[in-house]
Design an enzyme around this catalytic site. Structure first.
Site, mmCIF file in Angstrom:
data_model
loop_
_atom_site.group_PDB
_atom_site.id
_atom_site.type_symbol
_atom_site.label_atom_id
_atom_site.label_comp_id
_atom_site.label_asym_id
_atom_site.label_seq_id
_atom_site.Cartn_x
_atom_site.Cartn_y
_atom_site.Cartn_z
ATOM 1 N N ASP A 83 0.686 5.576 2.249
ATOM 2 C CA ASP A 83 0.367 4.369 1.505
ATOM 3 C C ASP A 83 0.428 4.772 0.027
ATOM 4 O O ASP A 83 0.368 5.960 -0.307
ATOM 5 C CB ASP A 83 -1.026 3.876 1.890
ATOM 6 N N ASP A 129 -1.182 2.782 -3.206
ATOM 7 C CA ASP A 129 -2.388 2.542 -4.003
ATOM 8 C C ASP A 129 -3.617 3.080 -3.276
ATOM 9 O O ASP A 129 -3.895 2.703 -2.142
ATOM 10 C CB ASP A 129 -2.548 1.054 -4.288
#
Length: 185
Positions: A9, A11
């Site tokens: 991922d 952020d």
């Protein structure tokens, strides 16, 4: 057998997260040690990719070209550190669009799999800081890792919502994940 695949991922895992969205290149700030962790994994033969929900685009809060600038900067920083990202997938859709790519759906993970010609994701990792990252990994059949940066501490309290919470590996950061992965090779 192909090199092991690690899907990250963005952020909260690679860069600082913001409840108000990371809207500009100036707001995109790497978490200390994350770029180096990606480079170390890459140099040791891992294929490292990114799968990131970017609903701010669909909500009209973030410009798609700004996301592109962030991804070019990320790619350059990893390259400058001696590594390589093999793919970056992002979902620009508003959550109400019910697309197949937005995590917790596994669409981006399957797109990365297909682009890289990986037959099976059972040896791949999905590394995230939110429940939807881990749910996407479960749906795609990857191993799952939670990092406690970003939303990770809050997510740790929600692991019982997963099908197999006992299978989630927990790390303090992406750098911690890389240290462990590389020491187990």
């Amino acid at each position: 057998m192909s090199n092991p695949l690690v899907i990250l991922d963005r952020d909260g895992v690679i860069n600082q997260d913001s409840s108000a969205y990371v809207k500009t290149l100036a707001e995109w700030v790497p978490i200390p040690g994350s770029i180096e962790a990606i480079a170390r994994l890459s140099k040791e033969g891992y294929q490292v990719a990114v799968a990131t929900n970017q609903a701010g685009i669909g909500r009209g809060i973030v410009a798609a070209d700004e996301v592109g600038k962030m991804h070019r900067r990320l790619t350059q920083l990893v390259s400058d550190a001696g590594g390589q990202l093999v793919a970056i997938e992002f979902c620009p859709h508003h959550p109400d669009e019910r697309c197949a790519c937005r995590k917790p759906q596994p669409g981006m993970l399957f797109a990365i799999r297909d682009a890289l010609g990986v037959e099976d994701l059972t040896n791949a990792w999905m590394v995230g800081d939110s429940l939807r990252d881990l749910q996407a990994g479960e749906a795609a059949g990857t191993r799952t890792a939670l990092v406690l940066t970003g939303n990770g501490e809050k997510t740790r309290e929600q692991l019982s919502r997963l099908k197999h919470p006992e299978q989630v590996a927990i790390f303090s950061s992406l750098a911690d994940f890389a240290d462990t992965a590389l020491s187990n090779d």
